[in-house]
Design a protein around this motif. Structure first.
Motif, PDB file in Angstrom:
ATOM      1  N   GLY A  69       0.781  -1.228   0.000  1.00  0.00           N
ATOM      2  CA  GLY A  69       0.000   0.000   0.000  1.00  0.00           C
ATOM      3  C   GLY A  69       0.809   1.271   0.000  1.00  0.00           C
ATOM      4  O   GLY A  69       0.262   2.359  -0.242  1.00  0.00           O
ATOM      5  N   SER A  70       2.115   1.157   0.239  1.00  0.00           N
ATOM      6  CA  SER A  70       2.960   2.357   0.269  1.00  0.00           C
ATOM      7  C   SER A  70       3.225   2.909  -1.123  1.00  0.00           C
ATOM      8  O   SER A  70       3.639   4.057  -1.278  1.00  0.00           O
ATOM      9  CB  SER A  70       4.300   2.021   0.924  1.00  0.00           C
ATOM     10  N   GLN A  78       2.439  -3.810  -5.693  1.00  0.00           N
ATOM     11  CA  GLN A  78       1.130  -3.294  -6.116  1.00  0.00           C
ATOM     12  C   GLN A  78       1.343  -2.089  -7.044  1.00  0.00           C
ATOM     13  O   GLN A  78       1.929  -1.090  -6.650  1.00  0.00           O
ATOM     14  CB  GLN A  78       0.307  -2.865  -4.900  1.00  0.00           C
ATOM     15  N   TYR A 123      -5.406   2.331  -8.832  1.00  0.00           N
ATOM     16  CA  TYR A 123      -5.758   2.978  -7.564  1.00  0.00           C
ATOM     17  C   TYR A 123      -7.059   2.413  -7.003  1.00  0.00           C
ATOM     18  O   TYR A 123      -7.186   2.189  -5.793  1.00  0.00           O
ATOM     19  CB  TYR A 123      -5.864   4.498  -7.756  1.00  0.00           C
ATOM     20  N   TRP A 181      -6.510  -1.086  -5.404  1.00  0.00           N
ATOM     21  CA  TRP A 181      -6.001  -1.071  -4.034  1.00  0.00           C
ATOM     22  C   TRP A 181      -7.108  -0.723  -3.039  1.00  0.00           C
ATOM     23  O   TRP A 181      -7.166  -1.297  -1.948  1.00  0.00           O
ATOM     24  CB  TRP A 181      -4.833  -0.110  -3.883  1.00  0.00           C
ATOM     25  N   ALA A 238      -7.722  -3.222  -0.062  1.00  0.00           N
ATOM     26  CA  ALA A 238      -7.471  -2.759   1.300  1.00  0.00           C
ATOM     27  C   ALA A 238      -8.717  -2.821   2.173  1.00  0.00           C
ATOM     28  O   ALA A 238      -8.616  -3.014   3.395  1.00  0.00           O
ATOM     29  CB  ALA A 238      -6.907  -1.339   1.270  1.00  0.00           C
ATOM     30  N   PHE A 297       0.476   4.827   3.868  1.00  0.00           N
ATOM     31  CA  PHE A 297      -0.505   4.414   2.865  1.00  0.00           C
ATOM     32  C   PHE A 297      -0.975   5.581   1.993  1.00  0.00           C
ATOM     33  O   PHE A 297      -1.724   5.379   1.045  1.00  0.00           O
ATOM     34  CB  PHE A 297      -1.710   3.766   3.557  1.00  0.00           C
ATOM     35  N   TYR A 309      -8.810   7.716  -0.518  1.00  0.00           N
ATOM     36  CA  TYR A 309      -7.649   7.197   0.206  1.00  0.00           C
ATOM     37  C   TYR A 309      -7.595   7.756   1.622  1.00  0.00           C
ATOM     38  O   TYR A 309      -7.225   7.048   2.563  1.00  0.00           O
ATOM     39  CB  TYR A 309      -6.358   7.497  -0.562  1.00  0.00           C
ATOM     40  N   ILE A 366      -7.934   1.281   7.453  1.00  0.00           N
ATOM     41  CA  ILE A 366      -6.571   0.806   7.706  1.00  0.00           C
ATOM     42  C   ILE A 366      -6.088   1.192   9.110  1.00  0.00           C
ATOM     43  O   ILE A 366      -5.657   0.331   9.888  1.00  0.00           O
ATOM     44  CB  ILE A 366      -5.610   1.341   6.630  1.00  0.00           C
TER      45      ILE A 366
END
Length: 593
Positions: free
Chosen positions: A141-142, A147, A155, A158, A162, A211, A234, A242
């Motif tokens: 996720g970084s 990914q 995008y 993810w 997530a 993230f 996000y 998260i």
């Protein structure tokens, strides 16, 4: 867990039907059917393991995150492996080509090993400070890992992946609780490292989260409207999914699990532990060597390498015993010349430049995959060792040599050259990249791995330092010896902790007594072995087998022996169990005569 896989099942059903109707097909037909079986297996494997698919550059399942913490998932794996083992048994190995006999042997070994593992209670400890989804999830996720974050679809993938993490975490907590009731719990020392790892990922400002990295690097081609949508999504993901999930994991570990964690060190102290360690020993070494045999090998290798260290100590004129020499190499300022992490990375790039001219003399096979050297991310550096992350097979991501640098001013130089040979070139980057780039191999071999072969190779390549133009400094050679004895020590401490009552503290001291390593690094290493029992055995066992084969063929072939040809033969067919490897290499040597 993944998208539907009826097509792969249907293919396998057709294959089974065909097998039954033709009792003795010709070899070419057998090879084609076996290739189809491998293809069908790999398609379903990537649906079951979408994170592995992502790491290989297969991006079809980048939005998937199966809950592998459930009994249903484990049952599906058992049926999957058993089904394909049954299909494999329908083939007559003697009717296959030489190449496919190797594939047959590796495939059979893999399926049988996976089925054996599913009988054990490994699921009661879902992750540790050194491995598991909470660690790999951050790398993904970084935006710095496998990914991809290049398109709007990437995008959104993810975001979908997530959002499944909280459910996974709830199931992991449930499994930890079931393990605690059964007496299968982690050592306190490991749990104490896991807690801050989780806590460090809880933020009140989403833009401060690791993230948020992909949002900081939104591609220029994404429209303003999509940028606004993704930024908001996000931020919400980090603050509502998260972050709270890592907080829940940290709170559980701190308040509920830590009080139940054990004060003992090895697997012998948990129910079913001896059987589990016997499994891990076989899994990681791909041999039938017993822990007791491996322990004795470790003691013998430590003694041999210490004698060579004494010789180097005398050569440089050091007055004092070996422990004093170790202390000197750990503390003298001349071995700590760096002021910044970038200076450390630049030094490693210098090693790469020095060995490059000599490589063609010893290798005609070299990978096409790009390669980079990076600093290990701060959130995991304290518990990390240097490591190699494989490149994407399609070239979209380079192979990466990660170096943990907690304090550049205390980063010591001895051992840097041998570490680079091992983790990077011609160690893991050569072995793994060449395997992935070999499209003639079935995918389960292109992307598979056996630690005794891969880590054994990487440790073996450390012995090539003088041929490749490094180890000209006796302190770097001493560092190489320290790295080798480090792997020999692992045989002693890993077996000792899990079968002989050796404590964490005793293991740390034994390591520090026999190599130039500080307490912080020694502690991280010992706790790594506690987290992955048996894995540390694979390096020396694999290296000793490769060196044994090289010596055997050199004696057999005399003037006909070519070290470059030996290396090329070892590398060209990829990573495999040691018994399969030895049969293959014996056949190669016989052909050289």
């Amino acid at each position: 867990m993944r998208k539907a896989f009826l097509t792969g099942v249907a293919v396998c059903a057709l294959l089974s039907s065909f097998t039954a109707s033709v009792p003795s097909p010709p070899p070419a037909d057998n090879d084609q059917r076996l290739a189809a079986l491998f293809d069908a297996y790999w398609e379903k494997n990537n649906r079951l393991f979408p994170l592995s698919a992502t790491s290989q550059g297969d991006n079809r399942y980048n939005d998937q995150l199966p809950n592998d913490q459930t009994q249903v998932y484990r049952d599906s794996l058992r049926a999957f492996y058993q089904g394909y083992l049954g299909k494999l048994n329908g083939f007559n190995r003697n009717q296959l080509s030489d190449t496919d006999k190797i594939s047959y042997d590796i495939f059979q070994y893999k399926l049988q090993t996976e089925l054996s593992g599913l009988k054990l209670n490994t699921w009661m400890t879902p992750f540790k400070q050194f491995w598991g989804l909470p660690i790999s999830f951050v790398q993904l996720g970084s935006g710095q890992g496998a990914q991809p974050f290049k398109t709007v679809q990437d995008y959104d993938n993810w975001l979908l992946r997530a959002k499944r993490f909280p459910v996974w975490a709830d199931s992991a907590i449930s499994n930890f609780r079931r393990g605690a009731k059964a007496g299968v719990v982690l050592p306190k020392a490991l749990v104490l490292k896991m807690i801050p790892q989780a806590q460090a990922l809880v933020v009140s400002d989403a833009t401060k989260s690791v993230f948020y990295g992909p949002i900081n690097k939104l591609p220029a081609g994404i429209s303003a409207a999509e940028r606004q949508r993704l930024t908001a999504a996000y931020q919400q993901l980090i603050l509502t999914d998260i972050g709270p999930t890592y907080k829940k994991l940290g709170d559980f570990l701190q308040n509920e699990y830590l009080p139940q964690a054990r004060t003992t060190t090895g697997l012998a102290d948990v129910p079913g532990g001896p059987a589990l360690y016997a499994y891990y020993t076989k899994l990681w070494t791909t041999t039938d060597k017993t822990p007791a045999e491996i322990y004795q090998t470790g003691l013998s290798e430590v003694k041999r390498i210490r004698a060579e260290m004494e010789r180097v100590k005398t050569q440089v004129g050091f007055k004092g015993d070996l422990p004093a020499f170790f202390a000197y190499m750990k503390t003298d300022p001349k071995f700590m010349p760096y002021k910044s992490a970038e200076e450390v990375l630049t030094a490693y790039r210098g090693i790469q430049a020095r060995i490059a001219p000599a490589l063609p003399k010893y290798f005609s096979l070299m990978p096409k995959s790009a390669f980079e050297i990076r600093q290990t991310e701060a959130f995991r550096a304290a518990s990390a060792s240097a490591e190699y992350n494989r490149a994407a097979a399609d070239g979209s991501r380079p192979g990466i040599f990660y170096v943990p640098i907690l304090d550049a001013a205390k980063f010591t130089t001895p051992g840097m050259e041998s570490l680079f040979l091992h983790e990077a070139i011609p160690g893991h980057h050569f072995h793994i990249s060449l395997q992935q780039e070999n499209t003639a191999l079935p995918k389960f071999r292109r992307f598979g791995g056996y630690s005794a072969s891969s880590e054994g190779w990487a440790l073996y390549t450390e012995s090539l330092g003088k041929e490749l133009g490094v180890y000209t400094d006796p302190y770097q050679y001493m560092g190489a010896l320290s790295n080798e004895i480090h792997r020999a020590i692992r045989l002693v401490v890993d077996v000792g902790m899990n079968t002989k009552g050796l404590t964490r503290e005793q293991a740390i001291k034994y390591m520090m007594d026999n190599e130039a390593i500080n307490e912080q690094k020694s502690t991280a290493e010992i706790e790594r072995y506690m987290a992955i029992p048996g894995q540390a055995l694979s390096y020396k066992i694999g290296q000793l087998k490769i060196q044994e084969l090289r010596d055997k063929y050199k004696k057999q072939l005399g003037a006909k022996f070519s070290l470059r040809a030996f290396h090329d033969e070892f590398l060209k067919d990829g990573i495999m169990p040691l018994a399969v490897l030895e049969r293959k290499m014996d056949a190669w040597a016989a052909a050289q005569k």
